[in-house]
Design an enzyme around this catalytic site. Sequence first.
Site, PDB file in Angstrom:
ATOM      1  CG  HIS A  47      81.801  19.408  14.082  1.00 36.02           C
ATOM      2  ND1 HIS A  47      82.051  20.767  14.124  1.00 36.02           N
ATOM      3  CD2 HIS A  47      82.235  18.996  12.879  1.00 36.02           C
ATOM      4  CE1 HIS A  47      82.589  21.157  12.993  1.00 36.02           C
ATOM      5  NE2 HIS A  47      82.716  20.102  12.203  1.00 36.02           N
ATOM      6  CE1 TYR A  71      76.984  19.050   7.107  1.00 42.09           C
ATOM      7  CE2 TYR A  71      78.125  21.046   6.451  1.00 42.09           C
ATOM      8  CZ  TYR A  71      78.090  19.863   7.154  1.00 42.09           C
ATOM      9  OH  TYR A  71      79.159  19.476   7.919  1.00 42.09           O
ATOM     10  CB  SER A 203      80.972  26.569   8.859  1.00 40.53           C
ATOM     11  OG  SER A 203      82.382  26.699   8.881  1.00 40.53           O
ATOM     12  CG  HIS A 240      84.123  14.735   7.036  1.00 40.49           C
ATOM     13  ND1 HIS A 240      84.321  16.103   7.206  1.00 40.49           N
ATOM     14  CD2 HIS A 240      83.745  14.269   8.273  1.00 40.49           C
ATOM     15  CE1 HIS A 240      84.090  16.437   8.478  1.00 40.49           C
ATOM     16  NE2 HIS A 240      83.734  15.346   9.135  1.00 40.49           N
TER      17      HIS A 240
HETATM   18  O1  LIG Z   1      82.900  23.173  10.518  1.00 42.40           O
HETATM   19  P1  LIG Z   1      83.841  23.306   9.362  1.00 42.40           P
HETATM   20  O2  LIG Z   1      83.504  24.453   8.473  1.00 42.40           O
HETATM   21  O3  LIG Z   1      85.281  23.329   9.786  1.00 42.40           O
HETATM   22  O4  LIG Z   1      83.656  21.976   8.502  1.00 42.40           O
HETATM   23  C1  LIG Z   1      84.130  21.767   7.174  1.00 42.40           C
HETATM   24  C2  LIG Z   1      82.991  21.939   6.200  1.00 42.40           C
HETATM   25  C3  LIG Z   1      82.240  20.625   6.340  1.00 42.40           C
HETATM   26  O5  LIG Z   1      81.434  20.661   7.477  1.00 42.40           O
HETATM   27  C4  LIG Z   1      83.330  19.640   6.566  1.00 42.40           C
HETATM   28  C5  LIG Z   1      83.766  18.994   5.296  1.00 42.40           C
HETATM   29  O6  LIG Z   1      84.806  18.078   5.518  1.00 42.40           O
HETATM   30  O7  LIG Z   1      84.443  20.385   7.099  1.00 42.40           O
END
Ligand SMILES: O=P(O)(O)O[C@@H]1C[C@H](O)[C@@H](CO)O1
Length: 276
Positions: A47, A71, A203, A240
């Site tokens: 991000h 989070y 999210s 991740h």
């Molecule tokens: O921002 P998103 O929802 O795509 O991110 C997903 C949820 C966690 O932030 C991360 C886990 O790998 O990816």
Amino acid sequence: MSQTKHRPQVAIICGSGLGMLADTLKCQDSFAYSDIPGFPQSTVQGHAGRLVFGELKGKTCVCMQGRFHMYEGHSLLKTTFPVRVFKLLGVETLFVTNAAGSLADGLQPGDIMIIKDHVNFPGLVGLNPLCGPNDDKFGPRFPAMSGCYDKNLRCLAMEIAKQLGVAGLMQEGVYAMVGGPNFETIAEARLLHRLGVDAVGMSTAPEVVVATHCGLRVFGLSLITNKVVKSYEDSDSVNHEGVLEVGRLRSHTVQQLVTELIGRMEINNNNTNNAA
Ligand SMILES: O=P(O)(O)O[C@@H]1C[C@H](O)[C@@H](CO)O1
């Protein structure tokens, strides 16, 4: 706004590993979140933390290269703050994308789920960005959430997927938001599956609630990055880096879909911007 000539009609929030969507914008003006007063900072890998303005297929867009998650320690008001900024800028349609794990047997890593509806688990227990005094300038105290993912855009997306030859990767489904940051236990995964959830992530639901509250049209995509482990016999484990890797592999397809959809959708200019 004095630093860009763009006045966006469409806003795009990029999920984990999907920030390349911003690279497709033409005539870009880009701003680091750290240079925008009141904006939180991105703390998650994948991000980037930039707001990018530009043109895509004749529509003016603003793209969040990096979103904010509960989070990370942000309040829900902070995680959804950009959505209200978009409303005030005159945006009419919000695109949300995310990375998610699949619970539905028919959804494989690399598939793309058009979000038909969501379950906002934090919201169900009162962790909702709309808690607190209602700002009537944005929307009503008790907003309806049925139909919050626009049906016409969902149909158009499917039509475009057929024309691009990627319909086999796509289906509609229900996304559930959990708080994270840990991935699900097997018992949690089984519970979500029994409840009818197709894909789970951390999210999107709060952004969509705030967008719907202030009258934005919403379209959502989940890139399925992993299968959520539902069996005690299964030794797979999600991480991740794997999530970001699937994002990289599918970036071109997601980009094509979003670009075509933005190019072909109609803008009604019904953002009267009466929140301003
Ligand atoms: O921002 P998103 O929802 O795509 O991110 C997903 C949820 C966690 O932030 C991360 C886990 O790998 O990816």
